[in-house]
Design a protein around this motif. Structure first.
Motif, PDB file in Angstrom:
ATOM      1  N   SER A   1       0.865  -1.176   0.000  1.00 13.90           N
ATOM      2  CA  SER A   1       0.000   0.000   0.000  1.00 13.90           C
ATOM      3  C   SER A   1       0.906   1.232   0.000  1.00 13.90           C
ATOM      4  CB  SER A   1      -0.877   0.016   1.252  1.00 13.90           C
ATOM      5  OG  SER A   1      -0.071   0.227   2.405  1.00 13.90           O
ATOM      6  N   GLU A   2       0.306   2.381  -0.210  1.00 12.86           N
ATOM      7  CA  GLU A   2       1.095   3.614  -0.208  1.00 12.86           C
ATOM      8  C   GLU A   2       1.774   3.806   1.152  1.00 12.86           C
ATOM      9  OE1 GLU A   2       0.542   8.383  -1.086  1.00 12.86           O
ATOM     10  OE2 GLU A   2      -1.058   6.986  -1.658  1.00 12.86           O
ATOM     11  N   GLU A   3       1.049   3.508   2.211  1.00 10.53           N
ATOM     12  CA  GLU A   3       1.604   3.644   3.562  1.00 10.53           C
ATOM     13  C   GLU A   3       2.800   2.707   3.766  1.00 10.53           C
ATOM     14  OE1 GLU A   3       0.224   2.536   8.051  1.00 10.53           O
ATOM     15  OE2 GLU A   3      -1.300   3.388   6.726  1.00 10.53           O
ATOM     16  N   GLU A   4       2.673   1.453   3.301  1.00  8.97           N
ATOM     17  CA  GLU A   4       3.772   0.489   3.428  1.00  8.97           C
ATOM     18  C   GLU A   4       4.986   0.931   2.620  1.00  8.97           C
ATOM     19  OE1 GLU A   4       1.391  -3.705   4.106  1.00  8.97           O
ATOM     20  OE2 GLU A   4       1.394  -2.801   2.098  1.00  8.97           O
ATOM     21  N   SER A   5       4.757   1.496   1.445  1.00  9.21           N
ATOM     22  CA  SER A   5       5.861   1.994   0.613  1.00  9.21           C
ATOM     23  C   SER A   5       6.605   3.116   1.307  1.00  9.21           C
ATOM     24  CB  SER A   5       5.331   2.498  -0.740  1.00  9.21           C
ATOM     25  OG  SER A   5       4.755   1.457  -1.461  1.00  9.21           O
ATOM     26  N   HIS A   6       5.875   4.041   1.896  1.00  8.80           N
ATOM     27  CA  HIS A   6       6.513   5.150   2.623  1.00  8.80           C
ATOM     28  C   HIS A   6       7.300   4.633   3.822  1.00  8.80           C
ATOM     29  CE1 HIS A   6       4.941   8.420   0.274  1.00  8.80           C
ATOM     30  NE2 HIS A   6       3.690   7.978   0.404  1.00  8.80           N
ATOM     31  N   LYS A   7       6.737   3.686   4.520  1.00  4.61           N
ATOM     32  CA  LYS A   7       7.411   3.104   5.680  1.00  4.61           C
ATOM     33  C   LYS A   7       8.732   2.448   5.248  1.00  4.61           C
ATOM     34  CE  LYS A   7       5.316   1.092   9.432  1.00  4.61           C
ATOM     35  NZ  LYS A   7       4.479   0.084  10.090  1.00  4.61           N
ATOM     36  N   PHE A   8       8.695   1.704   4.138  1.00  2.00           N
ATOM     37  CA  PHE A   8       9.904   1.070   3.625  1.00  2.00           C
ATOM     38  C   PHE A   8      10.952   2.120   3.264  1.00  2.00           C
ATOM     39  CE2 PHE A   8      12.428  -0.135  -0.097  1.00  2.00           C
ATOM     40  CZ  PHE A   8      13.142  -1.204   0.447  1.00  2.00           C
ATOM     41  N   LEU A   9      10.541   3.157   2.540  1.00  2.85           N
ATOM     42  CA  LEU A   9      11.499   4.199   2.137  1.00  2.85           C
ATOM     43  C   LEU A   9      12.100   4.903   3.355  1.00  2.85           C
ATOM     44  CD1 LEU A   9       9.756   5.696  -1.014  1.00  2.85           C
ATOM     45  CD2 LEU A   9      11.862   4.349  -0.934  1.00  2.85           C
ATOM     46  N   GLN A  10      11.304   5.111   4.372  1.00  4.43           N
ATOM     47  CA  GLN A  10      11.828   5.731   5.594  1.00  4.43           C
ATOM     48  C   GLN A  10      12.885   4.833   6.245  1.00  4.43           C
ATOM     49  OE1 GLN A  10       8.353   6.478   7.947  1.00  4.43           O
ATOM     50  NE2 GLN A  10       7.912   8.428   6.930  1.00  4.43           N
ATOM     51  N   SER A  11      12.621   3.550   6.283  1.00  5.88           N
ATOM     52  CA  SER A  11      13.575   2.637   6.914  1.00  5.88           C
ATOM     53  C   SER A  11      14.827   2.446   6.057  1.00  5.88           C
ATOM     54  CB  SER A  11      12.930   1.285   7.219  1.00  5.88           C
ATOM     55  OG  SER A  11      12.626   0.604   6.023  1.00  5.88           O
TER      56      SER A  11
ATOM     57  N   ALA B   1      16.230   4.891   4.299  1.00  6.53           N
ATOM     58  CA  ALA B   1      16.775   6.227   4.032  1.00  6.53           C
ATOM     59  C   ALA B   1      18.299   6.273   4.061  1.00  6.53           C
ATOM     60  CB  ALA B   1      16.201   7.236   5.022  1.00  6.53           C
ATOM     61  N   ASN B   2      18.919   5.492   4.902  1.00  5.32           N
ATOM     62  CA  ASN B   2      20.385   5.511   5.005  1.00  5.32           C
ATOM     63  C   ASN B   2      21.054   4.389   4.220  1.00  5.32           C
ATOM     64  OD1 ASN B   2      20.416   7.783   6.682  1.00  5.32           O
ATOM     65  ND2 ASN B   2      19.972   6.502   8.471  1.00  5.32           N
ATOM     66  N   ASP B   3      20.279   3.644   3.499  1.00  9.66           N
ATOM     67  CA  ASP B   3      20.814   2.541   2.704  1.00  9.66           C
ATOM     68  C   ASP B   3      21.412   3.077   1.411  1.00  9.66           C
ATOM     69  OD1 ASP B   3      20.581   0.237   0.629  1.00  9.66           O
ATOM     70  OD2 ASP B   3      20.205  -0.758   2.553  1.00  9.66           O
ATOM     71  N   ARG B   4      22.477   2.439   0.953  1.00 10.84           N
ATOM     72  CA  ARG B   4      23.114   2.912  -0.292  1.00 10.84           C
ATOM     73  C   ARG B   4      22.215   2.723  -1.517  1.00 10.84           C
ATOM     74  NH1 ARG B   4      27.564  -1.243  -2.466  1.00 10.84           N
ATOM     75  NH2 ARG B   4      26.440  -3.171  -2.109  1.00 10.84           N
ATOM     76  N   TYR B   5      21.198   1.872  -1.409  1.00 12.58           N
ATOM     77  CA  TYR B   5      20.269   1.659  -2.526  1.00 12.58           C
ATOM     78  C   TYR B   5      18.991   2.494  -2.388  1.00 12.58           C
ATOM     79  CZ  TYR B   5      23.235  -2.300  -3.702  1.00 12.58           C
ATOM     80  OH  TYR B   5      24.301  -3.079  -4.034  1.00 12.58           O
ATOM     81  N   TYR B   6      19.007   3.449  -1.517  1.00 10.18           N
ATOM     82  CA  TYR B   6      17.809   4.255  -1.281  1.00 10.18           C
ATOM     83  C   TYR B   6      17.275   4.873  -2.576  1.00 10.18           C
ATOM     84  CZ  TYR B   6      14.727   8.011   0.134  1.00 10.18           C
ATOM     85  OH  TYR B   6      13.648   8.840   0.241  1.00 10.18           O
ATOM     86  N   TYR B   7      18.155   5.498  -3.345  1.00 13.76           N
ATOM     87  CA  TYR B   7      17.676   6.182  -4.562  1.00 13.76           C
ATOM     88  C   TYR B   7      17.122   5.225  -5.610  1.00 13.76           C
ATOM     89  CZ  TYR B   7      19.269  10.514  -2.550  1.00 13.76           C
ATOM     90  OH  TYR B   7      19.409  11.568  -1.700  1.00 13.76           O
ATOM     91  N   PRO B   8      17.743   4.087  -5.849  1.00 12.54           N
ATOM     92  CA  PRO B   8      17.100   3.130  -6.763  1.00 12.54           C
ATOM     93  C   PRO B   8      15.736   2.659  -6.239  1.00 12.54           C
ATOM     94  CG  PRO B   8      19.404   2.581  -6.558  1.00 12.54           C
ATOM     95  CD  PRO B   8      19.118   3.668  -5.555  1.00 12.54           C
ATOM     96  N   PHE B   9      15.631   2.438  -4.917  1.00 14.41           N
ATOM     97  CA  PHE B   9      14.334   2.071  -4.344  1.00 14.41           C
ATOM     98  C   PHE B   9      13.326   3.195  -4.572  1.00 14.41           C
ATOM     99  CE2 PHE B   9      16.694  -0.538  -0.910  1.00 14.41           C
ATOM    100  CZ  PHE B   9      16.610  -1.696  -1.672  1.00 14.41           C
ATOM    101  N   TYR B  10      13.779   4.393  -4.332  1.00 19.55           N
ATOM    102  CA  TYR B  10      12.919   5.557  -4.450  1.00 19.55           C
ATOM    103  C   TYR B  10      12.426   5.747  -5.881  1.00 19.55           C
ATOM    104  CZ  TYR B  10      11.247  10.361  -4.070  1.00 19.55           C
ATOM    105  OH  TYR B  10      10.474  11.468  -4.104  1.00 19.55           O
ATOM    106  N   LEU B  11      13.308   5.550  -6.842  1.00 18.00           N
ATOM    107  CA  LEU B  11      12.947   5.730  -8.245  1.00 18.00           C
ATOM    108  C   LEU B  11      12.089   4.608  -8.791  1.00 18.00           C
ATOM    109  CD1 LEU B  11      16.350   7.025  -9.626  1.00 18.00           C
ATOM    110  CD2 LEU B  11      14.270   8.345  -9.261  1.00 18.00           C
TER     111      LEU B  11
END
Length: 128
Positions: free
Chosen positions: A105-115, A117-127
């Protein structure tokens, strides 16, 4: 089966041939390998499909690939007068069941991105 796989070398990609060999060696020959070509009956083939379905060892798509390999190899054997008729003709192709796609869900996606945030793959996840 060995002849069939050797003949496939000229018509499929190397990766496809490798996958076919794995299906033959790990599944088909384990069940049908002790039988002489003329001894294979439709019931043997159906029992193999049933066992693969029940065990969960292969996906539905790979069970269909097993069917294609068996069907094609036995039809070729019949065409080369090695057997009178392919026993695979009497066995229906297994159906592939489509699984429902699961997604966040949108909420689960945001929660994942927040967790992440400091991962080196954050931007690929985000995109993605």
């Amino acid at each position: 089966m060995e002849d069939h796989l050797n003949d496939k070398k000229t018509s499929v990609k190397e990766s496809t041939l490798k996958m076919y060999k794995a299906l033959v060696n790990n599944h088909i020959l384990l069940t049908l390998g002790d039988l002489e070509l003329g001894e294979i009956k439709p019931r043997h083939i159906q029992n193999l499909y049933n066992e693969l379905f029940e065990s969960g060892k292969l996906s539905y798509v790979n069970i269909q690939k097993v069917h294609s390999i068996i069907n094609e190899s036995l039809n070729k054997a019949a065409g080369h007068d090695m057997i009178i008729k392919s026993p695979a003709l009497a066995v229906k192709r297994p159906k592939a069941e489509k699984k429902e796609m699961l997604y966040w869900s949108e909420e689960e996606s945001h929660k994942f991105l927040q967790s992440a945030a400091n991962d080196r793959y954050y931007y690929p996840f985000y995109l993605h």
